[in-house]
Scaffold this active site. Structure first.
Site, mmCIF file in Angstrom:
data_model
loop_
_atom_site.group_PDB
_atom_site.id
_atom_site.type_symbol
_atom_site.label_atom_id
_atom_site.label_comp_id
_atom_site.label_asym_id
_atom_site.label_seq_id
_atom_site.Cartn_x
_atom_site.Cartn_y
_atom_site.Cartn_z
ATOM 1 N N ARG A 1 43.057 -29.321 24.060
ATOM 2 C CA ARG A 1 42.053 -29.668 23.521
ATOM 3 C C ARG A 1 40.541 -29.496 24.255
ATOM 4 O O ARG A 1 39.367 -28.709 23.956
ATOM 5 C CB ARG A 1 42.058 -31.123 23.149
ATOM 6 C CG ARG A 1 43.165 -31.604 22.378
ATOM 7 C CD ARG A 1 42.585 -33.693 22.022
ATOM 8 N NE ARG A 1 43.897 -34.062 23.888
ATOM 9 C CZ ARG A 1 43.643 -35.183 23.950
ATOM 10 N NH1 ARG A 1 43.328 -35.327 23.015
ATOM 11 N NH2 ARG A 1 44.063 -34.856 25.320
ATOM 12 N N ASN B 1 44.317 -34.590 18.907
ATOM 13 C CA ASN B 1 44.788 -35.363 18.945
ATOM 14 C C ASN B 1 46.028 -35.937 17.380
ATOM 15 O O ASN B 1 45.501 -37.311 17.628
ATOM 16 C CB ASN B 1 46.004 -35.171 19.967
ATOM 17 C CG ASN B 1 46.607 -34.093 21.096
ATOM 18 O OD1 ASN B 1 46.256 -33.010 20.650
ATOM 19 N ND2 ASN B 1 46.898 -34.329 22.041
#
Length: 797
Positions: A25, A43
């Site tokens: 990320r 996520n």
């Protein structure tokens, strides 16, 4: 799959693969920031979901840059882009909280300490100086600490350690390499070490030594220390101390089986073993496995009991900050063997360690971070100058394997595995997830550990199988468990033939599609049951995922005593020699040989009666028992094996000595014999018999030939016989691919020799490398065969 360059100003980008807990990320954030794009990333159960405000060219640049910037522990399987149904207004690019959805993403394996974290613990001004639990998104524990997905701190054993302000700031900063590193910690807020004596009393430390330095002092004194690592406890001892290594073996009741070693660095490994470029890369790999390496002739001294009779040593490098700090204090390698009693699983809990290991270890170096999943060290060796996995665990498991083409409609399947070197496999969401190495199923504690691991994998992935694939051997614990689970969960059962599963596993590793034509499998192992209950082990199978035909096999020879013959090689030697024309005749013809006189002291009348009457003397076409018999004949391992595969490993080691000392012309194969049916169009399998081989061995013994040379001639015979028969079968059935698999084909001499001879006939050789050729890869093949059957059944329904 949607076009990754879909039109529209707002896009949903789904990234699948190993993309959680690896700094993915923040990488997305950095790529978006560099391109001045707005959106967010999160996520969820399927992997990573990105929303992006971008035109077509910006989207293309983003996808390309993201692929190029993939973090070191991540693996991108697919990037799927499609327009958002409605426009979303973004002020900037941000990282959003994880979403709890159905699980379809993989768990990332534990990874060895990265260079940046090593630099941190070696830098005195750094606040993590000498902190043994230092990590970041590029390294550290993953599977060993996870309880469920998505991979967030709350679902790991780090949940009980509240981060200090400094660690929290790192955790919250997308530009920091510790952004959302779930095990992030420091000396002020993270796990701590303790050093205690075996009776539970603390070992006093002073200002001169911390717990790791004091532990190193104990090891230098010859003490045995139980050390809690990432995946479990190890029993450590100075590998150069003859008495200490012998004492460890005596206390652990582990006689003969090679012991794993940990070295400080590559230079230390090189002082004992030959380390080429490939081996060096393996040792330095993020998985930090044990690598079997050839010993140097004039190597620095190690205790003789490290690997008795072997030419290879198993070395690994430190893979956690704790191990790195410890090895920096030592001038010699450490034995680092599993912290367990014989045949039991490796201990992972502090209290259990004190209960179970206090009779072995003098002291314990422990920490207070719980290990959720037990992980043994992975083991690799080199075949044809390439790596091949012998045991797949820490660092590799449970990284999934994408399903080959044609299996898209396969139902969810649980494959149970076998009885030894057990793993299980989950087939779902277009991928195969093979568990970490569980071990042998004979011990009740191992059975309990198997069930616990199975429950955890199913829980982590919300997995509910529709079919359960298991070995057709009814005596296996794993088979009985699979049958019980099928009743509990109302699943269909697929009983899979053992050697067909070996072949299918190899086919899956090489991504052969469902509709691929037949492959010839040379599957050599100890024992496996046929569907009719016969014992097989030296097989030539023509197979696809859907089915197989047995084209040829080793001659079936009795195993007097049944299961005892797997542990007492002399029984197999007697049975093989008896096949030459009866024991009375052979013992008369070769009465002058030591092996004949030695066997004469055994209860052969009883053995002979058992074979003649078929009482507790099942016949088996086992390649493993043939190796046992030859090792017994040559007095390398005769009365009893101390660990599985000992006889075959010693036979290989003696043969390797001969290949170094003798010329190629001196290592001629013995004669071969192949039985064919009298009927020209017979469908009966061809049978390889070993009468000429045994006559040759006995004659060599009579003439006083070196047993190393005889061992080499035995290997050379098998190479020629197996390769020539496989070539003949491949040509007669128009096959170009040949799989070499099964535990016996982990013998480097045999595998390399057969492969080289096959390639001379322009045949493509498939050797298992990512997954074990032994029963550790069995579940993978079981899952593939069950899936193929399910797809076929759905088409005819």
């Amino acid at each position: 799959m949607p076009d990754p360059l879909s039109h529209g100003s707002c896009h949903s980008i789904r990234v699948r693969g190993l993309v959680q807990g690896v700094g993915f990320r923040p990488t997305v954030w950095q790529v978006a920031k560099a391109l001045k794009l707005k959106g967010d990333v999160r996520n969820d159960g399927e992997g990573v979901l990105i929303r992006l405000a971008a035109d077509q060219n910006e989207l293309a640049a983003f996808v390309q840059n993201l692929r190029n910037a993939c973090p070191p522990l991540a693996r991108i399987d697919t990037i799927e882009c499609q327009p958002l149904d409605e426009l979303v207004s973004f002020d900037d690019f941000s990282i959003a909280a994880s979403a709890e959805t159905d699980i379809a993403t993989g768990i990332v394996p534990d990874a060895a300490t990265c260079p940046d974290c090593l630099a941190d613990i070696e830098d005195p001004p750094n606040r993590r100086y000498r902190y043994p639990f230092t990590n970041c998104t590029h390294c550290g524990p993953r599977l060993s600490i996870i309880k469920q997905l998505p991979y967030d701190r709350a679902y790991t054993s780090m949940a009980e350690f509240e981060m200090c302000a400094y660690c929290q700031a790192e955790y919250d900063d997308p530009a920091d390499r510790r952004f959302h590193a779930q095990p992030n910690a420091c000396p002020d807020c993270g796990p701590q070490l303790s050093l205690i004596w075996a009776d539970g009393t603390p070992i006093m430390l002073d200002d001169e030594q911390d717990a790791i330095q004091r532990c190193a002092s104990l090891l230098k004194q010859g003490r045995i220390v139980a050390i809690k690592g990432i995946g479990g406890f190890h029993l450590a001892v100075d590998a150069s101390n003859e008495d200490a290594v012998a004492e460890l073996r005596a206390r652990k009741l582990r006689y003969g089986k090679p012991l794993a070693l940990m070295a400080r660095d590559l230079d230390m490994v090189r002082s004992f073993c030959k380390v080429g470029e490939i081996a060096e890369n393996l040792l330095l790999d993020r998985a930090a496995p044990i690598v079997l390496l050839e010993q140097k002739e004039n190597a620095a001294e190690l205790a003789s009991a490290i690997a008795p009779g072997q030419r290879r040593l198993g070395f690994m490098l430190p893979y956690s900050p704790l191990h790195s700090l410890l090895m920096q204090e030592l001038d010699h390698p450490l034995v680092m063997t599993s912290g367990n009693l014989s045949s039991e699983p490796q201990v992972i809990d502090n209290e259990e360690a004190l209960q179970r290991l206090s009779s072995i270890a003098d002291a314990f170096l422990m920490h207070d971070r719980a290990i959720i999943n037990r992980l043994d060290d992975s083991v690799l060796h080199l075949v044809d100058d390439r790596a091949a996995v012998l045991r797949r665990a820490r660092g590799f498991a449970p990284e999934p394997l994408p399903l080959p083409a044609g299996f898209e409609t396969a139902p969810d399947i649980l494959a149970i595995g076998g009885e030894v070197k057990n793993t299980f496999c989950l087939l779902e969401h277009g991928q195969l997830t093979l568990s970490h190495h569980i071990g042998d199923m004979e011990n009740p504690k191992q059975q309990k550990d198997y069930r616990r691991a199975l429950d955890l994998y199913a829980s982590v992935r919300n997995f509910e199988p529709q079919r359960i694939a298991l070995d057709c051997h009814q005596g296996y614990f794993s088979t009985r468990l699979g049958e019980t689970l099928a009743v509990e969960q109302d699943c269909l059962i697929d009983a899979i033939q053992h050697h067909h599963a070996h072949l299918a596993a190899c086919m899956a590793e090489y991504a052969l599609p469902l509709d691929h034509g037949p492959v010839l499998g040379v599957v050599l192992d100890g024992l496996g049951s046929s569907e009719e209950g016969e014992l097989w082990g030296g097989e030539f199978l023509l197979g696809t995922y859907q089915g197989y035909e047995r084209l040829a096999h080793f001659a079936s020879v009795a195993m007097p005593g049944g299961g005892k013959a797997s542990y007492e090689p002399w029984r197999n030697c007697f049975a093989q020699l008896r096949e030459l024309g009866g024991w009375e005749q052979i013992s008369a013809d070769y009465a002058d040989l030591e092996i004949i006189r030695w066997l004469g002291k055994k209860p052969l009348t009883q053995m002979n009666a058992m074979i003649e009457r078929g009482l507790n003397a099942p016949k088996a076409s086992s390649a493993g028992r043939l190796f046992d018999a030859v090792a017994a004949c040559l007095d390398m391992c005769r009365d009893q094996v101390r660990y599985e595969g000992e006889a075959a490993m010693l036979l290989q080691a003696h043969a390797e000595e001969a290949f170094v000392r003798y010329s190629e012309t001196q290592i001629e194969p013995y004669e071969k014999e192949l039985q064919r049916s009298c009927e020209e169009q017979s469908k009966e399998p061809l049978v390889l018999t070993w009468r000429p081989l045994w006559r040759g061995i006995l004659e060599d013994l009579r003439s006083g030939k070196d047993r190393d040379l005889i061992a080499a001639r035995f290997h050379q015979t098998l190479i020629v016989v197996i390769a020539d028969l496989a070539t003949e079968l491949a040509q007669s059935h128009s096959v170009k691919k040949i799989a070499l698999t099964g535990g016996v084909l982990q013998n480097v001499i045999l595998c390399e020799g057969v492969a080289a001879r096959l390639r001379k006939s322009d045949l493509e050789v498939l050797i298992p490398r990512l997954f074990p050729a032994n029963d550790g890869g069995l579940a993978l093949g079981q899952a593939m065969i069950s899936a193929a059957r399910a797809i076929a059944a759905s088409k005819t329904a």
